[in-house]
Design a protein around this motif. Structure first.
Motif, short mmCIF file in Angstrom:
data_model
loop_
_atom_site.label_atom_id
_atom_site.label_comp_id
_atom_site.label_asym_id
_atom_site.label_seq_id
_atom_site.Cartn_x
_atom_site.Cartn_y
_atom_site.Cartn_z
N UNK A 101 60.48 28.06 60.79
CA UNK A 101 59.83 29.32 61.12
C UNK A 101 60.24 30.41 60.14
N UNK A 102 61.53 30.46 59.80
CA UNK A 102 61.99 31.46 58.85
C UNK A 102 61.34 31.27 57.49
N UNK A 103 61.16 30.00 57.10
CA UNK A 103 60.50 29.72 55.83
C UNK A 103 59.06 30.20 55.81
N UNK A 104 58.36 29.98 56.94
CA UNK A 104 56.96 30.42 57.01
C UNK A 104 56.86 31.94 56.93
N UNK A 105 57.74 32.62 57.65
CA UNK A 105 57.73 34.08 57.60
C UNK A 105 58.04 34.57 56.20
N UNK A 106 59.00 33.91 55.53
CA UNK A 106 59.34 34.30 54.17
C UNK A 106 58.18 34.13 53.22
N UNK A 107 57.46 33.01 53.34
CA UNK A 107 56.31 32.78 52.47
C UNK A 107 55.20 33.78 52.76
N UNK A 108 55.05 34.15 54.03
CA UNK A 108 54.04 35.14 54.38
C UNK A 108 54.36 36.49 53.76
N UNK A 109 55.65 36.83 53.72
CA UNK A 109 56.06 38.13 53.20
C UNK A 109 56.10 38.18 51.69
N UNK A 110 56.19 37.05 51.01
CA UNK A 110 56.24 37.06 49.55
C UNK A 110 56.68 35.72 49.00
N UNK A 111 56.31 35.47 47.74
CA UNK A 111 56.63 34.19 47.12
C UNK A 111 57.95 34.20 46.36
N UNK A 112 58.56 35.36 46.20
CA UNK A 112 59.83 35.47 45.48
C UNK A 112 60.67 36.57 46.11
N UNK A 113 61.94 36.61 45.76
CA UNK A 113 62.82 37.64 46.33
C UNK A 113 62.37 39.05 45.96
N UNK A 114 62.03 39.34 44.69
CA UNK A 114 61.54 40.69 44.39
C UNK A 114 60.29 41.07 45.18
N UNK A 115 59.39 40.12 45.39
CA UNK A 115 58.19 40.41 46.18
C UNK A 115 58.57 40.78 47.61
N UNK A 116 59.47 40.01 48.19
CA UNK A 116 59.88 40.29 49.57
C UNK A 116 60.59 41.64 49.68
N UNK A 117 61.37 41.98 48.67
CA UNK A 117 62.07 43.27 48.68
C UNK A 117 61.07 44.42 48.64
N UNK A 118 60.10 44.36 47.73
CA UNK A 118 59.15 45.45 47.60
C UNK A 118 58.23 45.54 48.83
N UNK A 119 57.86 44.40 49.38
CA UNK A 119 57.05 44.41 50.60
C UNK A 119 57.83 45.02 51.76
N UNK A 120 59.09 44.62 51.93
CA UNK A 120 59.91 45.17 53.02
C UNK A 120 60.11 46.67 52.85
N UNK A 121 60.39 47.09 51.61
CA UNK A 121 60.61 48.52 51.36
C UNK A 121 59.35 49.33 51.63
N UNK A 122 58.21 48.82 51.16
CA UNK A 122 56.95 49.53 51.37
C UNK A 122 56.59 49.58 52.85
N UNK A 123 56.86 48.48 53.56
CA UNK A 123 56.58 48.43 55.00
C UNK A 123 57.39 49.49 55.75
N UNK A 124 58.69 49.57 55.46
CA UNK A 124 59.56 50.54 56.12
C UNK A 124 59.05 51.96 55.87
N UNK A 125 58.68 52.24 54.62
CA UNK A 125 58.22 53.58 54.29
C UNK A 125 56.90 53.92 54.97
N UNK A 126 55.99 52.95 55.08
CA UNK A 126 54.71 53.23 55.71
C UNK A 126 54.84 53.40 57.22
N UNK A 127 55.82 52.75 57.82
CA UNK A 127 56.09 53.03 59.23
C UNK A 127 56.48 54.51 59.38
N UNK A 128 57.35 54.96 58.48
CA UNK A 128 57.74 56.38 58.49
C UNK A 128 56.57 57.29 58.24
#
Length: 416
Positions: A6-33
């Motif tokens: 399940x963690x792997x599926x969520x990770x692939x959904x959020x991005x294909x690489x660590x930099x992608x996941x970082x930028x997606x997470x950061x952008x998501x947090x900011x857009x919630x704000x």
């Protein structure tokens, strides 16, 4: 085993690489704000601070106009000094300026703080575009589609949180929303530290400093992008007014259309956007968007001539079609906006593109409320034809852009 899967599926959904996941997470947090703040900002300044609505509107307009001028030089600075560095600086400024809004007690203070915020937002937006290109890697279209999916989801969640605070109606609730948005900018900046230090790309020798202003296909696309951007306030501004003043649809239809629009864009952005990668793909997607708006706008107009429940069903169907057009349009603009720009000048190009889009958004309320609402059904039909005509120019623009881009061999020689 199941948890790891399940963690792997969520990770692939959020991005294909660590930099992608970082930028997606950061952008998501900011857009919630952002969702927390945007839904309550005007009410805070009018109801809590006590400023007249006219003064609040004037302050935000002045700030927005001045901020428009900062995107292009900010993007150029990101190209030359590193997109991550410039974006982090802009985010820190926004965090401080946003937190300072809780101290506002006068029109002058609001104008100054909002202007600083908008300048930083324009600089950060251009730098963000350049950073997206570097993080996207070999599958930029897929990454940008996922990024927009999570950005939309963040805004939705933030808006829901704002609704709960608005129901309380206290100064403390409003202040919490503002400080929550400020914290999202600060956390965004911290998360960007997890990205690698992407090296600055050298510009080819003898190239003009402000290359974007001499790129006619890109400037033409910027104009089309700004004009097609009128489709966004169709949902947020024009349709709610039309429903309340010209149709028998129940008022809950307004809330439902926002939910349908947001949910559909979240669900379909990756599915559609990940397939739109080249300039050719972008041109066809732009045309498809125009055709979908050609269908949705008359449906919205017809809701004024149908019984109450039929009107509600027609509006919701129209917003479904319009949302599909929005997904195609945003995917097309990603492909064309990033694809026409050279890698070493992405920040500068995104600054120009942001200026065009923001100018269109600034003019949109006046155009939609005077021309479209003023003409009634004829105005809706005129708007539909306008969108279709803009979309029809997409394939030709893509071919023009392809012909005028440096060929790989030429580009290699120039940088060699």
């Amino acid at each position: 085993m199941i948890k790891r899967s399940l963690a792997g599926r969520i990770g692939r959904l959020a991005g294909d690489s660590r930099p992608e996941r970082v930028l997606i997470a950061a952008s998501f947090v900011n857009r919630v704000g952002n969702g927390l703040f945007n839904a309550a900002s005007a009410l805070y300044f009018t109801l809590v601070v006590g400023l007249p609505a006219v003064q609040v509107g004037a302050a935000l307009t002045i700030a927005g106009v001045i901020g428009l001028c900062a995107g292009i030089p900010g993007g150029h600075l990101a190209d030359r000094r590193g997109a991550r560095t410039i974006m982090m600086l802009a985010l820190v400024v926004q965090a401080v300026s946003m937190a300072s809004l809780v101290l506002v007690e006068s029109w002058t203070a609001l104008t100054i703080i909002a202007t600083v915020d908008q300048i930083a937002a324009a600089v950060g937006g251009a730098a963000w575009g350049a950073l997206v290109v570097r993080v996207g890697g070999d599958r930029p279209a897929r990454f940008r589609a996922k990024l927009r999916t999570f950005v939309n989801l963040g805004v939705v969640l933030g808006t829901v949180g704002a609704g709960l605070a608005l129901a309380a109606g206290t100064r403390g609730a409003y202040v919490t929303l503002i400080l929550g948005n400020a914290a999202s900018f600060a956390l965004y900046a911290v998360l960007l530290l997890l990205l690698p230090r992407y090296p600055v790309l050298a510009a080819p020798p003898q190239q003009r400093r402000w290359l974007a202003f001499t790129d006619r296909p890109f400037l033409a696309f910027t104009a089309l992008y700004g004009a097609m951007g009128l489709q966004y306030p169709v949902v947020s501004l024009l349709l709610p007014i039309w429903i309340s003043e010209h149709t028998e649809a129940p008022r809950w239809t307004v809330a439902a259309l926002f939910a349908v629009n947001s949910l559909f864009c979240v669900l379909m952005q990756t599915r559609i956007g990940s397939r739109i990668e080249t300039l050719h793909d972008g041109g066809r997607a732009f045309r498809n968007a125009g055709l979908l708006f050609l269908v949705s706008c008359p449906m919205m107009a017809l809701a004024a001539y149908t019984p109450v429940w039929a009107a509600a069903g027609l509006v919701l169907t129209a917003i479904f079609v319009h949302s599909l057009g929005e997904v195609w349009e945003s995917s097309a603009c990603f492909a064309l906006g990033f694809g026409l720009a050279p890698d070493h000048a992405q920040g500068q190009y995104q600054g120009v593109l942001g200026l065009g889009f923001s100018a269109g958004q600034a003019l949109a309320p006046a155009i939609l409320t005077t021309v479209v609402l003023g003409l009634g059904t004829k105005g809706w039909l005129l708007l539909a034809v306008f969108f279709a005509a803009l979309g029809a120019a997409g394939p030709s623009l893509a071919r023009w852009g392809t012909r005028t881009r440096p060929q790989p061999g030429v580009a290699a020689e120039a940088t060699g």
